[in-house]
Scaffold this active site. Structure first.
Site, short mmCIF file in Angstrom:
data_model
loop_
_atom_site.label_atom_id
_atom_site.label_comp_id
_atom_site.label_asym_id
_atom_site.label_seq_id
_atom_site.Cartn_x
_atom_site.Cartn_y
_atom_site.Cartn_z
N GLY B 11 0.82 -1.22 0.00
CA GLY B 11 0.00 0.00 0.00
C GLY B 11 0.85 1.26 0.00
O GLY B 11 1.60 1.51 0.94
N PHE B 14 -0.84 7.20 2.38
CA PHE B 14 -0.12 8.09 3.30
C PHE B 14 0.72 7.30 4.31
O PHE B 14 1.87 7.66 4.58
CB PHE B 14 -1.10 8.99 4.03
CG PHE B 14 -1.70 10.05 3.16
CD1 PHE B 14 -0.93 11.13 2.75
CD2 PHE B 14 -3.00 9.97 2.71
CE1 PHE B 14 -1.45 12.11 1.94
CE2 PHE B 14 -3.55 10.96 1.90
CZ PHE B 14 -2.76 12.03 1.51
N GLY B 15 0.15 6.22 4.88
CA GLY B 15 0.87 5.45 5.87
C GLY B 15 2.08 4.74 5.29
O GLY B 15 3.19 4.82 5.82
N VAL B 79 -2.29 -7.98 -4.04
CA VAL B 79 -2.04 -9.07 -3.11
C VAL B 79 -3.17 -10.10 -3.19
O VAL B 79 -4.34 -9.73 -3.16
CB VAL B 79 -1.91 -8.53 -1.67
CG1 VAL B 79 -1.90 -9.67 -0.65
CG2 VAL B 79 -0.66 -7.68 -1.55
N GLU B 171 -17.69 18.84 1.25
CA GLU B 171 -16.91 19.49 0.21
C GLU B 171 -17.52 19.26 -1.17
O GLU B 171 -17.60 20.19 -1.99
CB GLU B 171 -15.45 19.00 0.29
CG GLU B 171 -14.76 19.61 1.51
CD GLU B 171 -13.44 18.96 1.90
OE1 GLU B 171 -12.65 19.63 2.56
OE2 GLU B 171 -13.21 17.77 1.57
N ALA B 316 -5.77 10.90 7.08
CA ALA B 316 -4.41 10.87 6.58
C ALA B 316 -3.35 11.14 7.65
O ALA B 316 -2.36 10.40 7.74
CB ALA B 316 -4.27 11.86 5.43
#
Lengths: 422, 422
Positions: B11, B14-15, B79, B171, B316
């Site tokens: 992945g 952000f992480g 995966v 938004e 995030a």
């Protein structure tokens, strides 16, 4: 009050927009029909396909362009047919649009010379979706090569074949070679992208036949410097998802791009009019369809033979000149001013780029090549874009690419119906 | 020579990126696997869906980011499973990637609370394709309304419903309302886009529950000023391509967007680990999977309950902090330095925008709203983008939108499998 003369324009390409622009102030109302919501700057489409520009940098909503012209109505719709007796255009969603004067500027698509089955494996480049399809396939080929264990399959994944060496084919080959040899090296750990092959195949005797032999030879040498293999004088005889057959010999190549033939839109069929081999309506010297003085056909969907016997080329400047000419004819008819003479195409020069540092320009007497030509090419194209926003955005993308060697839009998006990948 | 410790990260959100960034210089080799070739800046994805930004402005090829880190290998792949005994990750294309330490940072997708049939009519917003799908549907709805003869159908085409009033829903609603009321008027000849309805539905008692009640009430008022109908306290009970049922009442609405629930990626299934209701792996205080000290799970796919009983939110900044924390743990294990204490989330504040002129910021003690908040929001987001190219491009697009009121990327691309239109 008498209803205003109604001009219906089908197609928001270069010809159609020029026509509508030039009808400003004429005693008409205009309906502009297109099956897409955007005008596309096709000459730079290859840069979307090769990850340099973003889709929105070369496309504009048509509706927006005529926002302030109350007499212009924009319709998103696909033409199903034309009733020349009732004088109306039927759209696929059922609407009928009556016209006083009809202008068909519906362009062309790619042609596979009777081999439509090649379309799935060798996409052409006419729409934004074509561009993102090619972009996806080129990028995925490198990704698949990175994880492929079998050397022969890996080589086929790293072989890119462009069929047809007009400006689009040359421009695609140049940028793909630059991407493989200059942008991507260092990013992969198992493959060396500099070993990628880019093959440019042309059935005719030389590349860029619209240019002088000298410029064409220069372009060949520049392409070879970038690592492109240029093969002329041999036609492609088969395309599959494993590779391409050039003359008798098979070249394993998993990514093919078609930049060879074009086929006009079905305008001739709608009118029941005579067409040439490429499906283009054979129009008269004033660009009207045969026996239909109220119907004009312009751009890539018209076959125009001038008084001197020379055909008008299927390029953007020719379409624009035809749009401007037809606006003049319509205006003359309505205001009673004398009709202009037959349409005459004024050639303003041919331009093509080879990669990111060289270009060729053929103005007839003046011929330019190298980096000066590249700058002229760049400035001319920025000038021809619509609006400040796009000019800045494209100039910025190019400046960035020029300075950093990086491309801005290296995105794999959408699934591919052909290859559901690995 | 001993083989370096191999960290496999699945992945590139952000992480995952924070983790790989923070492992720079550690005695490890890293393999970063993602099924997409790009990292996506999800907090701005709604601006692609609403034609403000182009896809390439908020996405970067992951491979490019680690070009100069020879110890990092990027793999494009999906995966298929994790073998925790053999310690290897199996990819769908057949490759097996052995690991010493595995980090799953595979994010989440939208959840329809057991109504997967709603997915086709009410797309969520997680990928670039989701964004272009929503963009296409919104734009086509206006086009279809322009040619629709039946008033009831026209009204349904001009009704846009956003389900879920977290930051994304708010938004989206704000920008769609601005587009209808400020950008598009004047471009259509038969419809008045200012009559379009934008409905924001929230099952909970108020919008933006992560913010203080006061800011949430302010956001509601600002949305209503933009013409958004805010409906709270009533759940959506059905979605069809004709409209949405809110509680008991049916609202004809041809364009629905889902911004309500999320469902974690299948990481829990790969590991056979305990998951919470949203499918997130219940990890320990050091973010390892239960009984698997060699496997970390971070970001939206992990359920972390802190010592004080508070869950870590799925946003995030939390994913980034977890990535940084795991890098520290791995580094500590390999160098023998003491392990950090349990993971602790530091909340840095919540931000949301309402249209193009107002925003709310909740720093806990300090709360901001209005145009100052909007500028802080904009500058913060430009700062968080990756690289000079994107920062300039986004700043230019925003400046353009701000000054001209126009959007840059109003393109209808790709065909829609749901509605082959009219």
């Amino acid at each position: 009050m008498q209803e205003r003369h109604h001009v219906v324009v089908v197609g928001g390409g270069f010809g159609g927009l020029q026509l509508v622009n030039d009808l400003k102030g004429a005693p008409v109302k205009v309906t502009l029909i297109d099956r897409r919501n955007h005008h596309l700057f096709q000459p730079l489409l290859y840069q979307v396909a090769t990850t340099v520009l973003a889709t929105s940098e070369i496309a504009w909503p048509i509706r927006r362009l005529y926002r302030d012209r109350q007499e212009v109505t924009t319709v998103l719709g696909e033409v199903a047919g034309v009733d020349t007796i009732a004088k109306e255009v039927t759209l696929a969603h059922g609407q009928s649009v009556p016209y006083d004067t009809l202008v068909l500027a519906t362009g062309a698509t790619h042609a596979y010379f009777g081999h439509d089955e090649w379309a799935a494996v060798a996409p052409g480049l006419k729409t934004l979706e074509d561009a993102t399809t090619i972009r996806r396939r080129v990028l995925i080929a490198f990704e698949q090569a990175e994880v492929e264990e079998d050397p022969a399959r890996r080589d086929a994944l790293l072989t890119f074949t462009i069929i047809g060496a007009g400006p689009t084919g040359v421009e695609l080959a140049g940028i793909i070679a630059e991407m493989a040899h200059r942008t991507l090296p260092g990013e992969f750990r198992r493959i060396d992208t500099r070993l990628a092959r880019v093959v440019l195949v042309e059935a005719g005797p030389r590349i860029l036949p619209a240019f002088s032999e000298e410029l064409s030879a220069y372009a060949s040498r520049e392409l070879e410097k970038l690592g492109v293999e240029v093969l002329t004088g041999t036609p492609v005889t088969d395309c599959t998802d494993e590779g391409v057959t050039i003359g008798e010999s098979f070249v394993p190549s998993r990514t093919l791009v078609w930049a060879a033939g074009v086929q006009a839109s079905p305008a001739a069929r709608w009118l029941g009019a005579d067409a040439d081999r490429a499906g283009r309506v054979k129009v008269g010297p004033d660009l009207t369809a045969p026996h239909r003085p109220d119907i004009f056909v312009i751009g890539d969907t018209a076959s125009v033979i001038q008084e001197d016997g020379k055909p008008v080329p299927g390029i953007a400047p020719a379409a624009k000149q035809q749009g401007a000419y037809v606006a003049q004819v319509i205006r003359g008819r309505l205001t009673g001013s004398p009709a202009p003479g037959p349409f005459r195409y004024r050639h303003q020069g041919s331009l093509a780029t080879i990669g990111k540092r060289a270009a060729i320009i053929d103005f007839g007497r003046i011929k330019l090549r190298g980096s000066l030509a590249w700058w002229i090419w760049g400035i001319a194209h920025i000038y021809f874009l619509i609006g400040t926003r796009s000019r800045f955005a494209v100039a910025w993308s190019w400046l960035w690419t020029y300075l950093s060697g990086q491309h801005s839009a290296r995105l794999i998006t959408q699934k591919d119906t052909l290859r559901e990948e690995r």
